[in-house]
Design a protein around this motif. Sequence first.
Motif, mmCIF file in Angstrom:
data_model
loop_
_atom_site.group_PDB
_atom_site.id
_atom_site.type_symbol
_atom_site.label_atom_id
_atom_site.label_comp_id
_atom_site.label_asym_id
_atom_site.label_seq_id
_atom_site.Cartn_x
_atom_site.Cartn_y
_atom_site.Cartn_z
ATOM 1 N N ARG A 48 9.977 7.295 0.540
ATOM 2 C CA ARG A 48 10.355 6.050 0.150
ATOM 3 C C ARG A 48 11.062 5.286 0.528
ATOM 4 N NH1 ARG A 48 11.334 9.713 -4.878
ATOM 5 N NH2 ARG A 48 9.106 10.263 -4.870
ATOM 6 N N LYS B 24 0.878 -0.958 -0.154
ATOM 7 C CA LYS B 24 -0.210 -0.141 -0.120
ATOM 8 C C LYS B 24 1.250 1.278 -0.065
ATOM 9 C CE LYS B 24 -4.657 0.419 1.958
ATOM 10 N NZ LYS B 24 -5.390 0.015 2.800
ATOM 11 N N SER B 25 0.307 2.194 -0.986
ATOM 12 C CA SER B 25 0.829 3.649 -0.728
ATOM 13 C C SER B 25 0.414 4.481 0.626
ATOM 14 C CB SER B 25 0.790 3.914 -1.804
ATOM 15 O OG SER B 25 1.432 5.005 -2.225
ATOM 16 N N SER B 26 1.943 4.933 1.139
ATOM 17 C CA SER B 26 1.544 5.572 1.952
ATOM 18 C C SER B 26 0.603 7.647 1.380
ATOM 19 C CB SER B 26 2.745 6.144 2.510
ATOM 20 O OG SER B 26 3.130 7.360 2.222
ATOM 21 N N LYS C 262 9.850 2.858 3.361
ATOM 22 C CA LYS C 262 8.597 2.035 3.471
ATOM 23 C C LYS C 262 9.075 1.079 4.031
ATOM 24 C CE LYS C 262 8.766 0.234 -1.569
ATOM 25 N NZ LYS C 262 8.253 1.082 -2.760
#
Length: 343
Positions: A26, A2-4, A29
């Motif tokens: 980045r 999942k991206s923040s 993560k």
Amino acid sequence: MKSSVEKRVAGGRDVDEITGGRRLRRMRKADWSRRLVQENQLTVNDLIWPVFIIDGENRREDIPAMPGVQRVTIDLLVREAERAAKLGIPSIATFPNVDLSLRDDTGSAILDPDNLINRATRALKAEVPEIGVITDVALDPFTSHGHDGILRDGIIVNDETVEQLATAAVHQAAAGADIIAPSDMMDGRVGAIRDALDANGFADVAIMSYATKFASAFYGPYREAIGTQGLLKGDKKTYYIDPANTDEALRETEQDIAEGADMVMVKPGLPYLDIVWRLKETFQLPTFAYQVSGEYSMIKAASANGWIDGERAMMESLLAFKRAGCDGILTYFAPEAAERLQG
Ligand code: PBG
């Protein structure tokens, strides 16, 4: 994964406009990427373990102000050293708690080739030769007043102290010490010890100077450990450095290097990481820090109260020394940290 990143506009600009697209999170993560970009690392090779010794046999004493640290007799010390060697700890530093009856005004027992510290060194080198032995050449365990120098008319006299320390260093080397660590801050002691060692056939014995030792409150628990807490009259401000000074710390170190120090040490540790950094930048010499008793006990006490995670604080504090430029750390956490590092 999942991206923040969720695109939002705050105050008129979105975050990519604010940062120019430079998102430092980045690389943070995931565990693998954090490990990949890690700049500094602590290994067991960085650890020096300070230990406290008492006379007798098969005896241990707790040191209430240093939870988890004990004074031990030489036979038990040998076993602890074996354990340390198995853990990969390269060296130990010995500190004696000398019987009160053997302490006097001039600390004369430091000149006894068979004193506690020298007997411990002989036993260690005979039984655990693979571990390096660092001996503190210091008068405070031997003086009735707890000072690191000879006291005459209320003054710590420099040159007489230096002479005595140089002789004591030769006895320590003869007992098998690999590194002599003068911790007294007298002027000229490194050069005098170097000369004495060389003149007596100990050219390969190294000197780790306590190059910058500050007049610090953080030594408190150590005084209990070596039994000087009730003895010390006055303070050590006429020989240790004022905690306010940095340039003086550089001059002390430059002097010790000129006199023949192979390695230099900063003490205390964490409150003085700026000094570590500046020494390493300036001199590029093997540079060490002593995470002293008070620093150890603060972490232990806060941890015992449930205020911090003691194990994480221990590892974080040790890593901080590496980040500041230390090649190694004297720390009472050494066995605990080594166990942790060995998984
Ligand atoms: C003195 C000495 C001290 C320590 C190591 N060597 C105390 C002092 O200078 O008063 C302190 C170590 C510690 O606090 O852990 N020879």
